[in-house]
Design an enzyme around this catalytic site. Structure first.
Site, mmCIF file in Angstrom:
data_model
loop_
_atom_site.group_PDB
_atom_site.id
_atom_site.type_symbol
_atom_site.label_atom_id
_atom_site.label_comp_id
_atom_site.label_asym_id
_atom_site.label_seq_id
_atom_site.Cartn_x
_atom_site.Cartn_y
_atom_site.Cartn_z
ATOM 1 N N SER A 54 0.726 -1.096 0.002
ATOM 2 C CA SER A 54 0.088 0.120 0.031
ATOM 3 C C SER A 54 0.892 1.094 -0.055
ATOM 4 O O SER A 54 0.291 2.253 -0.121
ATOM 5 C CB SER A 54 -0.898 0.071 1.158
ATOM 6 O OG SER A 54 -2.031 -1.122 0.777
ATOM 7 N N LYS A 57 -0.005 3.589 -2.589
ATOM 8 C CA LYS A 57 -1.059 4.585 -2.559
ATOM 9 C C LYS A 57 -0.515 5.952 -2.062
ATOM 10 O O LYS A 57 -1.394 7.184 -2.353
ATOM 11 C CB LYS A 57 -2.055 4.209 -1.441
ATOM 12 C CG LYS A 57 -2.931 3.045 -1.860
ATOM 13 C CD LYS A 57 -3.825 2.591 -0.990
ATOM 14 C CE LYS A 57 -4.621 1.318 -1.238
ATOM 15 N NZ LYS A 57 -3.905 0.081 -0.578
ATOM 16 N N SER A 114 -6.260 3.009 4.187
ATOM 17 C CA SER A 114 -5.776 2.086 2.962
ATOM 18 C C SER A 114 -6.841 1.511 2.192
ATOM 19 O O SER A 114 -6.637 0.475 1.697
ATOM 20 C CB SER A 114 -4.831 1.141 3.398
ATOM 21 O OG SER A 114 -3.683 1.123 2.381
#
Length: 275
Positions: A54, A57, A114
């Protein structure tokens, strides 16, 4: 090796021996960077190619922040959940296809919990589809000098997450801190509430490490446990990136110790193995 680093190493050995954790993968990547100068204070395996999980992101959010800055994404507008977004596995906010979420709430959902579904919906909104959005992610990575990075999707989920390095993620973190200061505060949000359900930030070091106010956690089985973190104490800010730790607790322990190295080390240090 400093006493702080010895503590981290001991802690990591204990965590690796515990059952029920991600399979050991060697070695963990780490880097400590002065956010003001960009100079590296400590590094180990910082150029090893790894799945971003993640941490990808962070780039998804950067492109959203830049769209707001450019006026092409309105803070008071909304993001509509797409079919591709709805199909994403957890972590997710859980919006049904066709439902909308305010832009500011969408950004918080990605930064704090997330949310994979929201990350894909943002990419679809900005570029038409995730494939086109990923092309933008990679173009922006090249512009920032992230020469070892190629993102595969907007979420960092496997398979197809792409590859990056701890060094490149530190470069991205530094850019977010310096160029997107008014948006950076999203990363220190302790929790979000959506439809009367409160969900805490995945970054458990917030409020536990002095001055720490972001950035992003990440985990997949392939990637292990990742964390890009930054803290400010007085006039100085330090960035720490750890990738491939065997557990969330081990990752957090190492990041906390490396942050102390960043603030207490009186001189720049060469990479391990080059002393």
């Amino acid at each position: 090796m400093s006493s702080v680093m010895r503590i981290a190493a001991i802690g990591l050995s204990l965590f690796v021996a515990m059952p029920g954790l991600a399979a050991p993968r060697a070695p963990v990547s780490e880097i400590v960077m002065d956010a003001g100068t960009g100079q590296v204070i400590e590094e180990d395996n910082a150029d090893r190619a790894r799945p971003p999980a993640s941490l990808a992101k962070m780039m998804t959010l950067l492109l959203a922040f830049e769209a707001i800055d450019a006026g092409t994404l309105k803070p008071g507008g909304s993001i509509r959940m797409t079919a591709a977004g709805e199909r994403q596995p957890p972590s997710r906010l859980g919006l049904r296809r066709g439902r909308s979420i305010p832009v500011d709430a969408a950004l918080r959902a990605v930064a704090v919990i997330s949310a994979n579904d929201v990350a894909v919906a943002i990419g679809d909104h900005l570029a038409g589809n995730e494939r086109a959005f990923v092309a933008r992610m990679n173009a922006r990575a090249r512009e920032l000098g992230m020469s070892s990075t190629r993102f595969g999707n907007a979420t960092g989920l496997a398979p197809g997450a792409g590859r990056t390095t701890a060094r490149d993620i530190a470069v991205l973190a530094r850019h977010l801190i310096r160029a997107e200061a008014r948006h950076y505060k999203l990363f220190r949000t302790r929790s979000i509430t959506w439809e009367r359900q409160t969900r805490p930030n995945h970054n458990k070091l917030l409020g536990k490490v002095e001055g720490l106010d972001g950035l992003k956690t990440g985990y997949t089985v392939e990637a292990g446990f990742n964390l890009a973190a930054s803290a400010r104490r007085g006039a100085r800010r330090v960035i720490v990136v750890v990738m491939g730790a065997p557990s969330g607790a081990a990752r957090d322990l190492l990041v906390a110790n490396l942050m102390e190295v960043g603030f207490t080390e009186p001189r720049l240090r060469r990479p391990r193995g080059q002393r």
